[in-house]
Every structure is written in C-alpha cells, then in structure tokens.
Design a protein around this motif. Sequence first.
Motif, PDB file in Angstrom:
ATOM      1  N   TRP A 146    -100.690  92.704 -47.180  1.00 30.12           N
ATOM      2  CA  TRP A 146    -101.004  92.127 -48.473  1.00 30.12           C
ATOM      3  C   TRP A 146    -102.418  91.556 -48.406  1.00 30.12           C
ATOM      4  N   VAL A 147    -102.982  91.255 -49.561  1.00 27.55           N
ATOM      5  CA  VAL A 147    -104.338  90.721 -49.626  1.00 27.55           C
ATOM      6  C   VAL A 147    -104.311  89.226 -49.324  1.00 27.55           C
ATOM      7  N   ASP A 148    -105.144  88.783 -48.358  1.00 26.24           N
ATOM      8  CA  ASP A 148    -105.222  87.361 -48.029  1.00 26.24           C
ATOM      9  C   ASP A 148    -105.655  86.573 -49.266  1.00 26.24           C
ATOM     10  N   THR A 149    -105.018  85.417 -49.466  1.00 24.77           N
ATOM     11  CA  THR A 149    -105.266  84.604 -50.659  1.00 24.77           C
ATOM     12  C   THR A 149    -105.504  83.158 -50.256  1.00 24.77           C
ATOM     13  N   GLU A 150    -106.339  82.458 -51.017  1.00 26.77           N
ATOM     14  CA  GLU A 150    -106.622  81.047 -50.765  1.00 26.77           C
ATOM     15  C   GLU A 150    -106.444  80.233 -52.043  1.00 26.77           C
ATOM     16  N   PHE A 151    -106.110  78.952 -51.872  1.00 22.54           N
ATOM     17  CA  PHE A 151    -106.140  78.013 -52.989  1.00 22.54           C
ATOM     18  C   PHE A 151    -106.463  76.633 -52.431  1.00 22.54           C
ATOM     19  N   VAL A 152    -106.823  75.712 -53.323  1.00 24.73           N
ATOM     20  CA  VAL A 152    -107.196  74.360 -52.909  1.00 24.73           C
ATOM     21  C   VAL A 152    -106.090  73.387 -53.309  1.00 24.73           C
ATOM     22  N   TRP A 153    -105.665  72.586 -52.342  1.00 25.14           N
ATOM     23  CA  TRP A 153    -104.620  71.574 -52.564  1.00 25.14           C
ATOM     24  C   TRP A 153    -105.261  70.200 -52.519  1.00 25.14           C
ATOM     25  N   ASP A 154    -104.956  69.379 -53.536  1.00 25.71           N
ATOM     26  CA  ASP A 154    -105.548  68.037 -53.606  1.00 25.71           C
ATOM     27  C   ASP A 154    -104.734  66.993 -52.858  1.00 25.71           C
ATOM     28  N   GLY A 155    -103.653  67.417 -52.217  1.00 24.51           N
ATOM     29  CA  GLY A 155    -102.827  66.477 -51.466  1.00 24.51           C
ATOM     30  C   GLY A 155    -101.723  65.849 -52.280  1.00 24.51           C
ATOM     31  N   GLY A 156    -101.643  66.198 -53.552  1.00 23.42           N
ATOM     32  CA  GLY A 156    -100.653  65.588 -54.426  1.00 23.42           C
ATOM     33  C   GLY A 156     -99.288  66.235 -54.350  1.00 23.42           C
ATOM     34  N   PRO A 157     -98.301  65.657 -55.029  1.00 22.56           N
ATOM     35  CA  PRO A 157     -96.939  66.192 -55.030  1.00 22.56           C
ATOM     36  C   PRO A 157     -96.814  67.403 -55.944  1.00 22.56           C
ATOM     37  N   GLY A 158     -95.606  67.922 -56.034  1.00 18.66           N
ATOM     38  CA  GLY A 158     -95.347  69.063 -56.894  1.00 18.66           C
ATOM     39  C   GLY A 158     -95.341  70.367 -56.131  1.00 18.66           C
ATOM     40  N   GLU A 159     -94.859  71.417 -56.798  1.00 19.08           N
ATOM     41  CA  GLU A 159     -94.785  72.739 -56.179  1.00 19.08           C
ATOM     42  C   GLU A 159     -95.977  73.591 -56.594  1.00 19.08           C
ATOM     43  N   ASN A 160     -96.601  74.196 -55.611  1.00 16.03           N
ATOM     44  CA  ASN A 160     -97.734  75.076 -55.847  1.00 16.03           C
ATOM     45  C   ASN A 160     -97.237  76.522 -55.839  1.00 16.03           C
ATOM     46  N   VAL A 161     -97.450  77.230 -56.926  1.00 18.54           N
ATOM     47  CA  VAL A 161     -97.047  78.630 -57.021  1.00 18.54           C
ATOM     48  C   VAL A 161     -98.275  79.500 -56.793  1.00 18.54           C
ATOM     49  N   VAL A 162     -98.195  80.369 -55.784  1.00 14.98           N
ATOM     50  CA  VAL A 162     -99.319  81.204 -55.381  1.00 14.98           C
ATOM     51  C   VAL A 162     -98.937  82.668 -55.537  1.00 14.98           C
ATOM     52  N   THR A 163     -99.762  83.411 -56.252  1.00 10.76           N
ATOM     53  CA  THR A 163     -99.518  84.843 -56.441  1.00 10.76           C
ATOM     54  C   THR A 163    -100.378  85.645 -55.473  1.00 10.76           C
ATOM     55  N   ILE A 164     -99.734  86.542 -54.733  1.00  8.31           N
ATOM     56  CA  ILE A 164    -100.479  87.430 -53.845  1.00  8.31           C
ATOM     57  C   ILE A 164    -100.181  88.878 -54.225  1.00  8.31           C
ATOM     58  N   GLU A 165    -101.065  89.766 -53.820  1.00  5.35           N
ATOM     59  CA  GLU A 165    -100.936  91.174 -54.178  1.00  5.35           C
ATOM     60  C   GLU A 165    -100.919  92.043 -52.920  1.00  5.35           C
ATOM     61  N   PRO A 166    -100.153  93.126 -52.948  1.00  4.74           N
ATOM     62  CA  PRO A 166    -100.178  94.045 -51.794  1.00  4.74           C
ATOM     63  C   PRO A 166    -101.525  94.729 -51.691  1.00  4.74           C
ATOM     64  N   PHE A 167    -101.905  95.072 -50.472  1.00  5.42           N
ATOM     65  CA  PHE A 167    -103.128  95.843 -50.277  1.00  5.42           C
ATOM     66  C   PHE A 167    -102.838  97.294 -50.627  1.00  5.42           C
ATOM     67  N   ILE A 168    -103.608  97.840 -51.554  1.00  7.58           N
ATOM     68  CA  ILE A 168    -103.406  99.218 -51.995  1.00  7.58           C
ATOM     69  C   ILE A 168    -104.294 100.125 -51.146  1.00  7.58           C
ATOM     70  N   ALA A 169    -103.708 100.686 -50.097  1.00  8.39           N
ATOM     71  CA  ALA A 169    -104.469 101.534 -49.176  1.00  8.39           C
ATOM     72  C   ALA A 169    -104.485 102.975 -49.666  1.00  8.39           C
ATOM     73  N   ARG A 170    -105.653 103.583 -49.567  1.00 11.45           N
ATOM     74  CA  ARG A 170    -105.829 105.003 -49.885  1.00 11.45           C
ATOM     75  C   ARG A 170    -106.472 105.638 -48.646  1.00 11.45           C
ATOM     76  N   ALA A 171    -105.705 106.457 -47.956  1.00 11.28           N
ATOM     77  CA  ALA A 171    -106.123 106.909 -46.622  1.00 11.28           C
ATOM     78  C   ALA A 171    -105.868 108.389 -46.429  1.00 11.28           C
ATOM     79  N   VAL A 172    -106.470 108.928 -45.373  1.00 10.97           N
ATOM     80  CA  VAL A 172    -106.203 110.296 -44.942  1.00 10.97           C
ATOM     81  C   VAL A 172    -105.845 110.277 -43.456  1.00 10.97           C
ATOM     82  N   HIS A 173    -105.118 111.300 -43.053  1.00  8.97           N
ATOM     83  CA  HIS A 173    -104.708 111.442 -41.655  1.00  8.97           C
ATOM     84  C   HIS A 173    -105.868 111.988 -40.826  1.00  8.97           C
ATOM     85  N   ILE A 174    -106.164 111.319 -39.715  1.00 11.97           N
ATOM     86  CA  ILE A 174    -107.238 111.773 -38.825  1.00 11.97           C
ATOM     87  C   ILE A 174    -106.637 112.012 -37.444  1.00 11.97           C
ATOM     88  N   THR A 175    -106.636 113.253 -37.007  1.00 12.24           N
ATOM     89  CA  THR A 175    -106.087 113.586 -35.698  1.00 12.24           C
ATOM     90  C   THR A 175    -106.953 112.988 -34.590  1.00 12.24           C
TER      91      THR A 175
END
Length: 477
Positions: A146-175
Amino acid sequence: MALTIVWAAWAVWSLLGQATPYTLRVIDDAGLPIASAVVDVSGDQEGTTDAEGLIEMEWNRSSRVLEVSAPGHIPRMVTLDESPGETLDVVLNARVLRGRVVDAEGEGVVSAQVTAGNAMTTTDEEGHFQVRGAEPGRVTVVRPAWVDTEFVWDGGPGENVVTIEPFIARAVHITSDAVSKNFDAFLEMAMNTELNAVMIDLKDESGYVWYDSANPTAIEAGAVSPVYELESVVARAHENDLYVIGRLVIFQDPVAARSLPEMAVWDDATGAPLNSNGQYFLDPTDPDARAYALSLATEACASGLDEIQFDYVRFPDYRPESSQFDGGVSDTVRVTTITEFLHEAVGVLHPMGCAVAADIFGFVTTTPDDGGIGQQWEEVTAAVDVVSPMLYPSHYGPGWFGFDNPNDHPADVIRMALEDGMERLSRNIVVRPWLQDFGYSSESVRSQIESAEAFDLGWMLWNARSEVTVDALDAAE
C-alpha cells in the motif's frame, strides 16, 4: 548565647547538606518501565532512566522538587518534603493515539503499522489502532503493498481516521537472462511508458537460483547459478523510482527434487521423485521444503526488494495414487498447508519490510474449492498482501464464461474472472492479475489491461521470454 547560635547554624547546615541515596523508578500508567525518561532536580538535569526505568538519586532538603518527563508521556512534577526511603515510583500517564485505518470505501485495513515517535502498533482486523506512548507530531501509516501515508497528530483525544490506498503496480516479467543482459532496456521501457514496477525472476521453473545466493540448501542442491547481482539490480530499479517484485518459484523445483529427494513428492510406482507431466515438485507438507522456500525469501528480501512473489505455491495438479506426501494430500491438508505457509511467510517477511504475494491459477477466482492444488480463493486472500491470479485466456477451456474459445475474448475473460474474484475477497487486499502477453496483438493485450484497470487494479504482463508488447503500453505522462 553565642555558643547556642553557632550550634544551631551548624545543625541547619548539617540538615540541609545531608544527602540520602534512593532509587527512582519511572513507570507508565500500565506499570511498564519507561527507559530514557529525563529527571530534573530543582531545574537541573540529573540524568535519564535505564532500560528498567531506574536511576540512582540523592535527596536532601535543597533538592526536593523533581520533574520527570519522557517522550509520549505527560510530564509530572513531584515535591519531596521528606526522604523517599529506598525507592520512589513516579508514574507518567502515556499519551494515547487512537484511530482507524481504512481504504477508499471506508473498510478497515488490517496489519497496517502506525508509528508516532518511538511508539508503534499494528491495526486489528477492523483497522482500529491504539498507540500508547505516542508523540504529538507526524504519524506514519505503512502497509506492505500500500502507499505510505502520513498525518499530523496534535496530541489531543478522539479517533483519527486515516485513509490509505493500495499501490497500483504496472509491471512486466523479466527473466534472469534478460536481467543479466538487457536490464537497461527494461529500465528505459519503464521510463518511457506507464510501467512503474519490475518483476524479476529470483528462482524460476528450472529450479535454479539466479543471484549469488548463500543459502546452504540451494548450494547443497547445486541450484545456485548466479547471473546477476541482486542488490545492484534492486538499487538501480529504486534509483528510477520503480517498485521491485522478486518472483520465487518454490514447490515446482526439478533441481532440488532430484538432488535432495527426501524433500520431494515421491512416486512409489517408479521409486523416484514424482514426474508430474515433466515437472518435479517438492512436497508442500515437508517442513524442510517449506523452510527452503522461506529462507530464500528472507535472503532475497534483505536485498531491498519491495515484494516477494511466491509462484507454484501449490500441490502438483497431476499426481497418481502412487505419489506420496509426508502429511497426506486430502482436501483439508492441501488448503491448510498452502494457507499456513503463506501466513508464515507474512510473519517472517513483514518485519523485514517486504510484501507477500501469491501467484494462483486463474480458475481459482471462480471455483469454490481449491482446484485440487491447495489454492482456495478465500483462504489465500485472507493470508497474503497481494494475490495475482494468472488470467491467461488461452488457459481456459471451451465453455468457460460461455465462450467456445475463451482465447478469442481476452477483454471479456479478464472482466468476468475478476468479477467473480472481487466478489469473494476475504478482505481488502491488493489484487494484481497476470495478463497474457503472448500470442496476441497489441490491441488484445491492451484490452486486457483496460479490463483490469476498470476495477482500479494494477497488472503484470506475462511473457516467458520477456518479449514485451510495448505498443500495448501507454506512454509515460
């Protein structure tokens, strides 16, 4: 009178100057020791605690105010009006970062690593996390594939919801041969097209390991045949911002099966390792065979690879009744063996930073059982980070998806196979199909790519000789 005053002054000086040793122990609100906590005495730093949260101190009436602090914890000030005795415990309340990691559809993402300062945890099956001892500031969320994600936390209470996305790889086979002789051409191809990943053979169907492996089993079997330097290849790909996948063929292995027959599927009828239509398999139920695969995977992962892709992670599809497996070959044994191996691989490779992928037969996306080879869709997708069904239209027989000749309908075969598989996912993992890049025009290859991308998926083009249909690829943006 003068003598009385002098005595009183001496007594005060003696009382103020007298030092009493004690041990200060700093723990958190769960009773766990806090290492490297900073202890200030009357404004001056006294030192830091050791790994057990301990520091040796001295008390007198001129050093009665302590301030104790530690990253990820709320500082505390303590006033000592009298000697604390032999030991003093100071409890610091841990800062707690709570939240949930989700995908774009709001579904929880399991096994994402959340790091805040020196504190870290992983998400549960619903994507929830709780980081004790978290430091306010930048928080990183990492999930293999998945794609690495960052957010900033102020140290306060509550739940932080973070959305991350899969890495969309487009590749070919190399012998391995293409890596050793023509890798520059593939790097240039990636720079000029939509490709953002490369897939290199580490050990292929031949049973040979193509990099300079120090694996003792590979050496004993005579399987090491280095033609490229793995770390150098990985570094060059990363320099070009490419995701690097290492393909490792494991249980189909003619070299080790015949050199080390005690690990092979045995054929009682011939008194030799099983010849499965020209293929030789290591026994998936044999602990040494599984250990060989995992040790090669860890060695390769240490070179900096982003992903280890296990191919032929299955039982032989052709096996007469005379074939023998250490642990049997019942329906339950097959599925359990393959699934447990993949779970074990995740446990070994995740801490090293590598995603775990499994290549599976294309029909597995549609069939409810394991196809007789141990690859059951729901079980495999519950184990790995990436699943790559081999959706080659030429491999489907007459009648599949309602077509007399599925090979004539590449786009529809990919679409229908993925429709079946995506509806049956155990959880939100990365699905990245292998597409057929042999026997087709560039238009047919492109039609498969577009079918996969209609599901917002990445893809890999398979050609056994790494003869890529470049005209099927979009130009780089």
